[in-house]
Design a protein around this motif. Sequence first.
Motif, PDB file in Angstrom:
ATOM      1  N   GLY A  97      49.027 -43.997-122.824  1.00 35.37           N
ATOM      2  CA  GLY A  97      50.425 -44.013-122.408  1.00 35.37           C
ATOM      3  C   GLY A  97      51.337 -44.303-123.588  1.00 35.37           C
ATOM      4  O   GLY A  97      51.130 -45.281-124.300  1.00 35.37           O
ATOM      5  N   PRO A  98      52.327 -43.438-123.812  1.00 34.38           N
ATOM      6  CA  PRO A  98      53.220 -43.626-124.966  1.00 34.38           C
ATOM      7  C   PRO A  98      53.969 -44.953-124.915  1.00 34.38           C
ATOM      8  O   PRO A  98      54.406 -45.388-123.837  1.00 34.38           O
ATOM      9  CB  PRO A  98      54.210 -42.465-124.864  1.00 34.38           C
ATOM     10  CG  PRO A  98      53.616 -41.507-123.890  1.00 34.38           C
ATOM     11  CD  PRO A  98      52.681 -42.282-123.022  1.00 34.38           C
ATOM     12  N   GLN A  99      54.118 -45.579-126.079  1.00 30.33           N
ATOM     13  CA  GLN A  99      54.847 -46.843-126.159  1.00 30.33           C
ATOM     14  C   GLN A  99      56.293 -46.646-125.711  1.00 30.33           C
ATOM     15  O   GLN A  99      56.873 -45.579-125.876  1.00 30.33           O
ATOM     16  CB  GLN A  99      54.829 -47.375-127.587  1.00 30.33           C
ATOM     17  CG  GLN A  99      53.460 -47.825-128.022  1.00 30.33           C
ATOM     18  CD  GLN A  99      53.482 -48.455-129.406  1.00 30.33           C
ATOM     19  OE1 GLN A  99      54.491 -48.507-130.081  1.00 30.33           O
ATOM     20  NE2 GLN A  99      52.335 -48.941-129.830  1.00 30.33           N
ATOM     21  N   GLU A 100      56.833 -47.706-125.139  1.00 35.85           N
ATOM     22  CA  GLU A 100      58.218 -47.745-124.673  1.00 35.85           C
ATOM     23  C   GLU A 100      58.504 -46.707-123.592  1.00 35.85           C
ATOM     24  O   GLU A 100      59.611 -46.189-123.488  1.00 35.85           O
ATOM     25  CB  GLU A 100      59.193 -47.613-125.849  1.00 35.85           C
ATOM     26  CG  GLU A 100      59.026 -48.759-126.846  1.00 35.85           C
ATOM     27  CD  GLU A 100      59.978 -48.659-128.027  1.00 35.85           C
ATOM     28  OE1 GLU A 100      61.051 -48.053-127.890  1.00 35.85           O
ATOM     29  OE2 GLU A 100      59.627 -49.221-129.086  1.00 35.85           O
ATOM     30  N   SER A 133      55.028 -36.014-124.853  1.00 33.54           N
ATOM     31  CA  SER A 133      56.486 -35.888-124.777  1.00 33.54           C
ATOM     32  C   SER A 133      56.943 -35.799-123.325  1.00 33.54           C
ATOM     33  O   SER A 133      57.947 -36.404-122.940  1.00 33.54           O
ATOM     34  CB  SER A 133      56.922 -34.651-125.564  1.00 33.54           C
ATOM     35  OG  SER A 133      58.289 -34.428-125.412  1.00 33.54           O
ATOM     36  N   MET A 134      56.201 -35.061-122.506  1.00 28.66           N
ATOM     37  CA  MET A 134      56.520 -34.936-121.078  1.00 28.66           C
ATOM     38  C   MET A 134      56.489 -36.303-120.404  1.00 28.66           C
ATOM     39  O   MET A 134      57.343 -36.619-119.574  1.00 28.66           O
ATOM     40  CB  MET A 134      55.514 -33.985-120.414  1.00 28.66           C
ATOM     41  CG  MET A 134      55.595 -33.926-118.905  1.00 28.66           C
ATOM     42  SD  MET A 134      54.051 -33.331-118.156  1.00 28.66           S
ATOM     43  CE  MET A 134      53.050 -34.816-118.181  1.00 28.66           C
ATOM     44  N   LEU A 135      55.501 -37.136-120.767  1.00 34.47           N
ATOM     45  CA  LEU A 135      55.429 -38.474-120.181  1.00 34.47           C
ATOM     46  C   LEU A 135      56.646 -39.303-120.576  1.00 34.47           C
ATOM     47  O   LEU A 135      57.135 -40.112-119.793  1.00 34.47           O
ATOM     48  CB  LEU A 135      54.141 -39.187-120.619  1.00 34.47           C
ATOM     49  CG  LEU A 135      52.842 -38.609-120.071  1.00 34.47           C
ATOM     50  CD1 LEU A 135      51.643 -39.339-120.667  1.00 34.47           C
ATOM     51  CD2 LEU A 135      52.801 -38.660-118.552  1.00 34.47           C
ATOM     52  N   SER A 136      57.117 -39.085-121.792  1.00 34.56           N
ATOM     53  CA  SER A 136      58.277 -39.831-122.287  1.00 34.56           C
ATOM     54  C   SER A 136      59.578 -39.382-121.639  1.00 34.56           C
ATOM     55  O   SER A 136      60.466 -40.196-121.413  1.00 34.56           O
ATOM     56  CB  SER A 136      58.396 -39.676-123.807  1.00 34.56           C
ATOM     57  OG  SER A 136      57.244 -40.158-124.434  1.00 34.56           O
ATOM     58  N   SER A 137      59.700 -38.100-121.368  1.00 40.74           N
ATOM     59  CA  SER A 137      60.941 -37.601-120.757  1.00 40.74           C
ATOM     60  C   SER A 137      60.653 -36.482-119.768  1.00 40.74           C
ATOM     61  O   SER A 137      60.542 -35.317-120.143  1.00 40.74           O
ATOM     62  CB  SER A 137      61.955 -37.145-121.799  1.00 40.74           C
ATOM     63  OG  SER A 137      61.387 -36.624-122.938  1.00 40.74           O
ATOM     64  N   PRO A 138      60.518 -36.853-118.499  1.00 39.87           N
ATOM     65  CA  PRO A 138      60.253 -35.864-117.448  1.00 39.87           C
ATOM     66  C   PRO A 138      61.368 -34.823-117.333  1.00 39.87           C
ATOM     67  O   PRO A 138      62.528 -35.108-117.614  1.00 39.87           O
ATOM     68  CB  PRO A 138      60.202 -36.704-116.168  1.00 39.87           C
ATOM     69  CG  PRO A 138      60.005 -38.099-116.610  1.00 39.87           C
ATOM     70  CD  PRO A 138      60.609 -38.205-117.973  1.00 39.87           C
ATOM     71  N   ASN A 139      60.981 -33.627-116.917  1.00 42.39           N
ATOM     72  CA  ASN A 139      61.939 -32.565-116.620  1.00 42.39           C
ATOM     73  C   ASN A 139      62.012 -32.460-115.095  1.00 42.39           C
ATOM     74  O   ASN A 139      61.107 -31.909-114.474  1.00 42.39           O
ATOM     75  CB  ASN A 139      61.479 -31.249-117.243  1.00 42.39           C
ATOM     76  CG  ASN A 139      62.358 -30.083-116.848  1.00 42.39           C
ATOM     77  OD1 ASN A 139      63.355 -30.244-116.155  1.00 42.39           O
ATOM     78  ND2 ASN A 139      61.987 -28.896-117.281  1.00 42.39           N
ATOM     79  N   ASP A 140      63.076 -33.001-114.521  1.00 45.53           N
ATOM     80  CA  ASP A 140      63.184 -32.974-113.053  1.00 45.53           C
ATOM     81  C   ASP A 140      63.919 -31.744-112.543  1.00 45.53           C
ATOM     82  O   ASP A 140      64.136 -31.597-111.354  1.00 45.53           O
ATOM     83  CB  ASP A 140      63.842 -34.253-112.532  1.00 45.53           C
ATOM     84  CG  ASP A 140      65.293 -34.384-112.928  1.00 45.53           C
ATOM     85  OD1 ASP A 140      65.695 -33.790-113.941  1.00 45.53           O
ATOM     86  OD2 ASP A 140      66.036 -35.093-112.221  1.00 45.53           O
ATOM     87  N   GLU A 141      64.264 -30.813-113.433  1.00 44.90           N
ATOM     88  CA  GLU A 141      64.950 -29.581-113.006  1.00 44.90           C
ATOM     89  C   GLU A 141      63.990 -28.602-112.346  1.00 44.90           C
ATOM     90  O   GLU A 141      64.392 -27.780-111.538  1.00 44.90           O
ATOM     91  CB  GLU A 141      65.622 -28.913-114.201  1.00 44.90           C
ATOM     92  CG  GLU A 141      66.795 -29.692-114.758  1.00 44.90           C
ATOM     93  CD  GLU A 141      67.390 -29.021-115.978  1.00 44.90           C
ATOM     94  OE1 GLU A 141      67.228 -27.797-116.138  1.00 44.90           O
ATOM     95  OE2 GLU A 141      68.018 -29.730-116.775  1.00 44.90           O
ATOM     96  N   SER A 142      62.726 -28.659-112.733  1.00 40.24           N
ATOM     97  CA  SER A 142      61.715 -27.757-112.186  1.00 40.24           C
ATOM     98  C   SER A 142      60.447 -28.562-111.911  1.00 40.24           C
ATOM     99  O   SER A 142      59.443 -28.417-112.601  1.00 40.24           O
ATOM    100  CB  SER A 142      61.442 -26.634-113.194  1.00 40.24           C
ATOM    101  OG  SER A 142      60.422 -25.800-112.724  1.00 40.24           O
TER     102      SER A 142
END
Length: 157
Positions: free
Chosen positions: A34-37, A116-125
């Motif tokens: 799991g990515p830090q922060e 990167s996906m874990l750090s910033s989810p894309n909730d548009e799709s």
Amino acid sequence: MPTTSILTKSPVEGFSAGLVDDNNIFEWEIVIMGPQETLYEGGFYKATMTFPVDYPLMPPKLKFVTDMYHPNVYPTGEVCISILHPPGEDKYGYEQASERWTPVHTVETILISVISMLSSPNDESPANIEAAKEWRENYPSFKKKVQRIARRSAEDF
């Protein structure tokens, strides 16, 4: 054919990857830390990466074996990110062809994209509509679920 030699010679922080069975180069086991922060920090997320026989022309599939609650991961565990979508134009017009699979992608670029996906989810799709809705509308509850999964994954590792 997929190859582990690049990852062995220059390992990348945040994940490990290797063959499930030395006799099958098409099935890999992955562990993503799991990515830090992020909400996923502290977790160890096991996944499988399955390469099609026409790789590298077509993308592999990445599926979490460890529980994962994320807008871009189907409830079945399969990851839904642009670079793992077949090459060419998106019939729905959501993605550009340049965002989709190309044979230049490697296990490393795929896993960096997943981190990167874990750090910033894309909730548009979203692939997991429930997770995306909860992430948008009830973030404290979403956070609690994800952190519980992270703790459990670390205990099970």
